[in-house]
Design a protein around this motif. Structure first.
Motif, PDB file in Angstrom:
ATOM      1  N   GLY A 114       0.804  -1.220   0.000  1.00 31.14           N
ATOM      2  CA  GLY A 114       0.000   0.000   0.000  1.00 31.14           C
ATOM      3  C   GLY A 114       0.834   1.265   0.000  1.00 31.14           C
ATOM      4  N   ALA A 115       1.781   1.351  -0.925  1.00 28.66           N
ATOM      5  CA  ALA A 115       2.604   2.551  -1.042  1.00 28.66           C
ATOM      6  C   ALA A 115       2.904   2.814  -2.510  1.00 28.66           C
ATOM      7  N   ARG A 116       2.918   4.094  -2.885  1.00 28.55           N
ATOM      8  CA  ARG A 116       3.287   4.471  -4.247  1.00 28.55           C
ATOM      9  C   ARG A 116       4.731   4.953  -4.213  1.00 28.55           C
ATOM     10  N   LEU A 117       5.533   4.437  -5.148  1.00 30.32           N
ATOM     11  CA  LEU A 117       6.966   4.680  -5.129  1.00 30.32           C
ATOM     12  C   LEU A 117       7.414   5.370  -6.405  1.00 30.32           C
ATOM     13  N   THR A 146      17.105  10.025  -7.774  1.00 29.28           N
ATOM     14  CA  THR A 146      18.543   9.763  -7.853  1.00 29.28           C
ATOM     15  C   THR A 146      18.785   8.256  -7.735  1.00 29.28           C
ATOM     16  N   ASP A 147      19.591   7.807  -6.761  1.00 28.34           N
ATOM     17  CA  ASP A 147      19.885   6.373  -6.651  1.00 28.34           C
ATOM     18  C   ASP A 147      18.850   5.619  -5.823  1.00 28.34           C
ATOM     19  N   PHE A 148      17.884   6.335  -5.262  1.00 28.01           N
ATOM     20  CA  PHE A 148      16.985   5.734  -4.287  1.00 28.01           C
ATOM     21  C   PHE A 148      15.581   5.514  -4.835  1.00 28.01           C
ATOM     22  N   THR A 149      14.865   4.590  -4.182  1.00 26.09           N
ATOM     23  CA  THR A 149      13.426   4.428  -4.387  1.00 26.09           C
ATOM     24  C   THR A 149      12.742   5.166  -3.252  1.00 26.09           C
ATOM     25  N   LYS A 150      11.964   6.197  -3.600  1.00 24.73           N
ATOM     26  CA  LYS A 150      11.345   7.055  -2.582  1.00 24.73           C
ATOM     27  C   LYS A 150       9.857   6.774  -2.481  1.00 24.73           C
ATOM     28  N   VAL A 151       9.345   6.797  -1.255  1.00 25.57           N
ATOM     29  CA  VAL A 151       7.906   6.650  -1.013  1.00 25.57           C
ATOM     30  C   VAL A 151       7.254   8.005  -1.247  1.00 25.57           C
ATOM     31  N   VAL A 152       6.325   8.079  -2.199  1.00 19.61           N
ATOM     32  CA  VAL A 152       5.669   9.363  -2.477  1.00 19.61           C
ATOM     33  C   VAL A 152       4.231   9.402  -1.970  1.00 19.61           C
ATOM     34  N   GLN A 153       3.650   8.229  -1.683  1.00 15.76           N
ATOM     35  CA  GLN A 153       2.287   8.229  -1.127  1.00 15.76           C
ATOM     36  C   GLN A 153       2.041   6.935  -0.361  1.00 15.76           C
ATOM     37  N   ILE A 154       1.423   7.053   0.791  1.00 17.17           N
ATOM     38  CA  ILE A 154       0.962   5.896   1.557  1.00 17.17           C
ATOM     39  C   ILE A 154      -0.532   5.750   1.303  1.00 17.17           C
ATOM     40  N   LEU A 155      -0.943   4.610   0.770  1.00 16.27           N
ATOM     41  CA  LEU A 155      -2.346   4.410   0.428  1.00 16.27           C
ATOM     42  C   LEU A 155      -3.161   4.085   1.678  1.00 16.27           C
ATOM     43  N   PRO A 156      -4.250   4.777   1.870  1.00 21.35           N
ATOM     44  CA  PRO A 156      -5.105   4.511   3.038  1.00 21.35           C
ATOM     45  C   PRO A 156      -5.587   3.056   3.039  1.00 21.35           C
ATOM     46  N   GLY A 172      -3.884   0.391   3.625  1.00 22.75           N
ATOM     47  CA  GLY A 172      -2.870  -0.611   3.317  1.00 22.75           C
ATOM     48  C   GLY A 172      -1.999  -0.943   4.508  1.00 22.75           C
ATOM     49  N   PRO A 173      -1.171  -1.989   4.387  1.00 22.36           N
ATOM     50  CA  PRO A 173      -0.285  -2.389   5.492  1.00 22.36           C
ATOM     51  C   PRO A 173       0.660  -1.281   5.939  1.00 22.36           C
ATOM     52  N   ALA A 174       1.157  -0.482   5.003  1.00 25.29           N
ATOM     53  CA  ALA A 174       2.081   0.598   5.382  1.00 25.29           C
ATOM     54  C   ALA A 174       1.398   1.602   6.299  1.00 25.29           C
ATOM     55  N   GLU A 175       0.174   1.990   5.944  1.00 27.14           N
ATOM     56  CA  GLU A 175      -0.547   2.966   6.773  1.00 27.14           C
ATOM     57  C   GLU A 175      -0.922   2.363   8.125  1.00 27.14           C
ATOM     58  N   LYS A 176      -1.440   1.132   8.099  1.00 24.33           N
ATOM     59  CA  LYS A 176      -1.896   0.515   9.343  1.00 24.33           C
ATOM     60  C   LYS A 176      -0.751   0.281  10.323  1.00 24.33           C
ATOM     61  N   SER A 177       0.432  -0.014   9.795  1.00 23.05           N
ATOM     62  CA  SER A 177       1.580  -0.281  10.670  1.00 23.05           C
ATOM     63  C   SER A 177       2.218   1.009  11.181  1.00 23.05           C
ATOM     64  N   ASP A 178       2.069   2.103  10.419  1.00 25.86           N
ATOM     65  CA  ASP A 178       2.701   3.386  10.724  1.00 25.86           C
ATOM     66  C   ASP A 178       4.226   3.259  10.772  1.00 25.86           C
ATOM     67  N   LEU A 179       4.764   2.331   9.966  1.00 27.98           N
ATOM     68  CA  LEU A 179       6.212   2.120   9.938  1.00 27.98           C
ATOM     69  C   LEU A 179       6.874   2.762   8.725  1.00 27.98           C
ATOM     70  N   LEU A 180       6.089   2.990   7.674  1.00 24.14           N
ATOM     71  CA  LEU A 180       6.612   3.565   6.438  1.00 24.14           C
ATOM     72  C   LEU A 180       5.857   4.859   6.149  1.00 24.14           C
ATOM     73  N   HIS A 181       6.595   5.898   5.711  1.00 27.22           N
ATOM     74  CA  HIS A 181       5.971   7.206   5.533  1.00 27.22           C
ATOM     75  C   HIS A 181       6.448   7.862   4.240  1.00 27.22           C
ATOM     76  N   GLU A 182       5.703   8.918   3.823  1.00 18.61           N
ATOM     77  CA  GLU A 182       6.107   9.671   2.643  1.00 18.61           C
ATOM     78  C   GLU A 182       7.537  10.178   2.807  1.00 18.61           C
ATOM     79  N   ASN A 183       8.276  10.110   1.694  1.00 20.94           N
ATOM     80  CA  ASN A 183       9.657  10.601   1.591  1.00 20.94           C
ATOM     81  C   ASN A 183      10.690   9.701   2.258  1.00 20.94           C
ATOM     82  N   ASP A 184      10.273   8.578   2.845  1.00 19.63           N
ATOM     83  CA  ASP A 184      11.243   7.568   3.252  1.00 19.63           C
ATOM     84  C   ASP A 184      11.902   7.001   1.995  1.00 19.63           C
ATOM     85  N   ARG A 185      13.163   6.598   2.107  1.00 14.47           N
ATOM     86  CA  ARG A 185      13.876   6.010   0.979  1.00 14.47           C
ATOM     87  C   ARG A 185      14.106   4.524   1.253  1.00 14.47           C
TER      88      ARG A 185
END
Length: 688
Positions: free
Chosen positions: A253-256, A260-270, A272-285
């Motif tokens: 549940g994240a849009r990437l 540059t050399d990284f894969t960046k999180v640009v959106q956390i989908l409501p 989804g596992p990423a949002e429910k866990s609160d472990l992954l956030h926008e702009n994390d690499r």
């Protein structure tokens, strides 16, 4: 509600007279003689020609595919292939100059060979870099006492002029990666083995690129030269787009996206596992991906986005581990490993949700109803089939408001943060729940015809104190709703300026107009056809919606908004439409709320901490230079960890603040929501 049509029908009628045969022969000689080089499929010239004609004729912008646009396309295509100037030499770029004013001519003639010639030069340079890394750098013992730096963002720098310059650039790049591994506890042999596997996988993944991939990259450079929301989808990408639209994609549940050399999180989908866990956030690499609880962590630095997505996706119920660089600590901070269980993102997970937040102020208890709205959704299929219980944003919010009112709420907060939009019809209908009737949005077509989306239902389901929360990632339909509530003076808008997307797109299936060999497929074109305007006549393009009360923001418009794209359509204005302003929110009330907020900025420890956190995040997002000195890097990591520990400690504590005889007592970990609730409570106090 007065319906607004997306004007695709005229395009479909006219295109039905344009047919292409895959048997036509191009009059261009190709230099693609090497069997290892990638060549275009036989029908790609015709597909490119069709796309160019559609863009030239029907795009809202009404610009012609000419020499000027040709130059933009060439630049964007080269930058997409080598966005960090790590492969091409300056001499390569100079050779490509012969195409700068020819792209439009080639497309008109149905020739895409030159795009493949450029790609194959890139492929040669890529292979050379992989050979250099694996033969010369993998076994190197780096000196981490030297005071030198690596810049992760070279996009604005000059192209390397010699192989020696490239060698030095890649030495620093690999040294930075090796130092990160050392700081994460790997010994020298482990570092060498990890780097070796990383680039072997990287090289192997690149060898799997096909003709379809090259065509998609090039045609996106063509499409996005018109505007950033006009895109070409290859058949494979089209399938993924349809999956996303059906909300049945299994994953985290994240849009990437690649940065540059990284894969960046640009959106956390409501939902989804990423949002429910609160472990992954926008702009994390994301720097690594591992399968299961104990699978090997695969480094994905430098990987193309499709390959990273393939690793992260998987069946519902399976586990994936991600190694990330959190946005809060930036590229100089420590990496973290998080564990997520993949799940299917369903429509019901995207639905509006309600809660009541109690707040005590001056000895009085308040109940604030908060409705979190992840998107503007509607089950069109159920609606068309006549299902009386079809799901929609407006129906859900109407039900939730009634439930909240039955529990005696004193005010209502509509939380539209991170809401990227959705159904325009739902944005209009939802606004209609809070205003008597009248226009909600104006839409102008490419032929300058203006249509008005109106609420024609006089019923108001809630007429009490109201606020809308927005942030930089609230876009499109969210901006329409927030703008209408603000323009009607129906509620107070709180938060950050929004994204600024004021355009409407429609998807065209190119397969309806192009004959291709049996077993082959063509893609789709997402085309900008219309533009949004507020009832005041102001476009939401670029400007978005400015809140009545501004909360601290780490995200500038020119980096995280419509204004970040050079090809974005401009802001403009049309005539205002007639509408009746309500009396709920006066300019004087907004001034008093801002005055009270300013005083809180001086006295509230939590609000001060939020401002400092925002400044820190902004600095970390802007940092691209990494020290290659071990001692300096360790100090930077220690400082980042201390700041993060302090932030977590403070955010997890409910603070009672005494100031001028007022007491605000509310226990919410979401500091932005907490400030919004406090401001809404002050509004309730002001209006009695």
């Amino acid at each position: 509600m007065k319906k607004i049509a997306i004007l695709v029908a005229p395009i479909l009628v006219l295109l039905s007279f344009i047919t292409y045969s895959s048997n036509s022969v191009l009059d261009f000689n190709t230099s693609l003689n090497d069997s290892t080089e990638i060549a275009p499929k036989s029908f790609y010239g015709n597909e490119a020609k069709l796309i160019a004609q559609i863009l030239d004729t029907y795009h809202y912008k009404k610009i012609k595919l000419n020499d000027s646009l040709s130059s933009v396309i060439l630049t964007d295509y080269i930058e997409t292939l080598d966005n960090n100037k790590s492969y091409f030499l300056k001499s390569d770029i100079e050779k490509f100059e012969k195409y700068r004013t020819k792209v439009d001519d080639y497309l008109e003639a149905g020739n895409v060979n030159f795009a493949y010639e450029i790609y194959n030069v890139f492929k040669e340079r890529f292979d050379n870099r992989m050979t250099f890394v694996l033969d010369s750098l993998v076994g190197m013992d780096f000196d981490y006492t030297v005071d030198e730096y690596y810049n992760t963002d070279r996009s604005k720098g000059a192209w390397p002029t010699t192989e020696k310059e490239l060698d030095e650039l890649w030495r620093k790049m690999v040294k930075s990666q090796a130092l990160s591994l050392k700081l994460n506890g790997k010994d020298n042999e482990g570092i060498k083995e990890t780097i070796k596997k990383r680039y072997e996988r990287f090289s192997k993944a690149a060898q799997q690129h096909r003709s379809e991939d090259v065509f998609e990259v090039f045609m996106n450079a063509v499409a996005e030269a018109f505007d950033p929301h006009t895109n070409y989808f290859s058949p494979r990408t089209s399938d993924r787009f349809k999956q996303n639209m059906s909300l049945s994609l299994e994953g985290i549940g994240a849009r990437l996206q690649t940065e540059t050399d990284f894969t960046k999180v640009v959106q956390i989908l409501p939902g989804g596992p990423a949002e429910k866990s609160d472990l992954l956030h926008e702009n994390d690499r994301i720097t690594g991906v591992a399968q299961g609880e104990d699978g090997e962590m695969v480094d994905v630095i430098g990987w193309r986005i499709d390959d990273v997505v393939q690793l992260i996706k998987g069946p519902k119920g399976t586990t994936v581990r991600l190694e990330i660089l959190p946005a809060e600590t930036g590229v100089n901070g420590p990496t973290q490993v998080i564990t997520l269980v993949r799940d299917k993102i369903k429509l019901e997970d995207m639905q509006a949700k309600a809660e009541i937040i109690p707040l005590k102020k001056n000895g009085k208890e308040y109940k604030i109803g908060v409705i979190t709205l992840p998107s503007f959704y509607m089950d069109f299929e159920a609606y068309q089939q006549g299902d009386p219980n079809y799901t929609s944003t407006t129906r859900d919010v109407k039900r939730l408001v009634k439930e909240l009112e039955s529990k005696g709420i004193d005010g209502l907060m509509m939380d539209l943060r991170n809401n990227g939009g959705g159904s325009l019809a739902e944005a209009i209908d939802l606004t209609g729940l809070f205003i008597k009737n009248g226009p909600v949005v104006q839409v102008r077509t490419s032929t300058n015809k203006v249509e008005v989306g109106e609420d024609e239902d006089p019923e108001i389901i809630y007429n009490g104190p109201m606020a809308v929360m927005i942030n930089r990632f609230s876009a499109s339909a969210s901006e329409i709703f927030a703008a209408a509530i603000q323009d009607y003076h129906r509620g107070v808008v709180i938060g950050e300026p929004t994204f600024g997307k004021g355009t409407v797109q429609s998807v065209i299936d190119l397969g309806r107009y192009l004959q291709v060999p049996e077993g082959e497929e063509v893609g789709q074109l997402k085309l900008t056809l219309q533009k949004f305007y507020r009832v005041t006549g102001s476009s939401t393009q670029h400007l978005g919606v400015s809140p009545d009360v501004n909360l601290p923001s780490a995200f500038d418009a020119d980096e995280f908004g419509e204004s970040a794209s050079k090809s974005a359509l401009p802001w403009d204005q049309i005539n205002s439409t007639t509408f009746n302003v309500s009396q709920e929110v006066s300019p004087q009330l907004v001034l008093r709320l801002n005055d009270q907020y300013s005083r809180r900025l001086e006295t509230s420890p939590e609000l001060k901490a939020l401002v400092e956190d925002t400044k820190e995040l902004k600095l970390n997002l802007a940092k691209t230079q990494i020290s290659l000195n071990e001692e300096k890097r360790r100090k930077e990591i220690e400082e980042a960890e201390k700041r993060e520990a302090k932030r977590v400690s403070l955010s997890g504590t409910s603070i009672k603040k005494e100031s001028e005889g007022n007491t605000d007592d509310v226990n919410i970990e979401d500091q932005y929501l907490k400030e919004g609730v406090i401001i809404l409570t002050q509004m309730i106090s002001e209006i009695g």
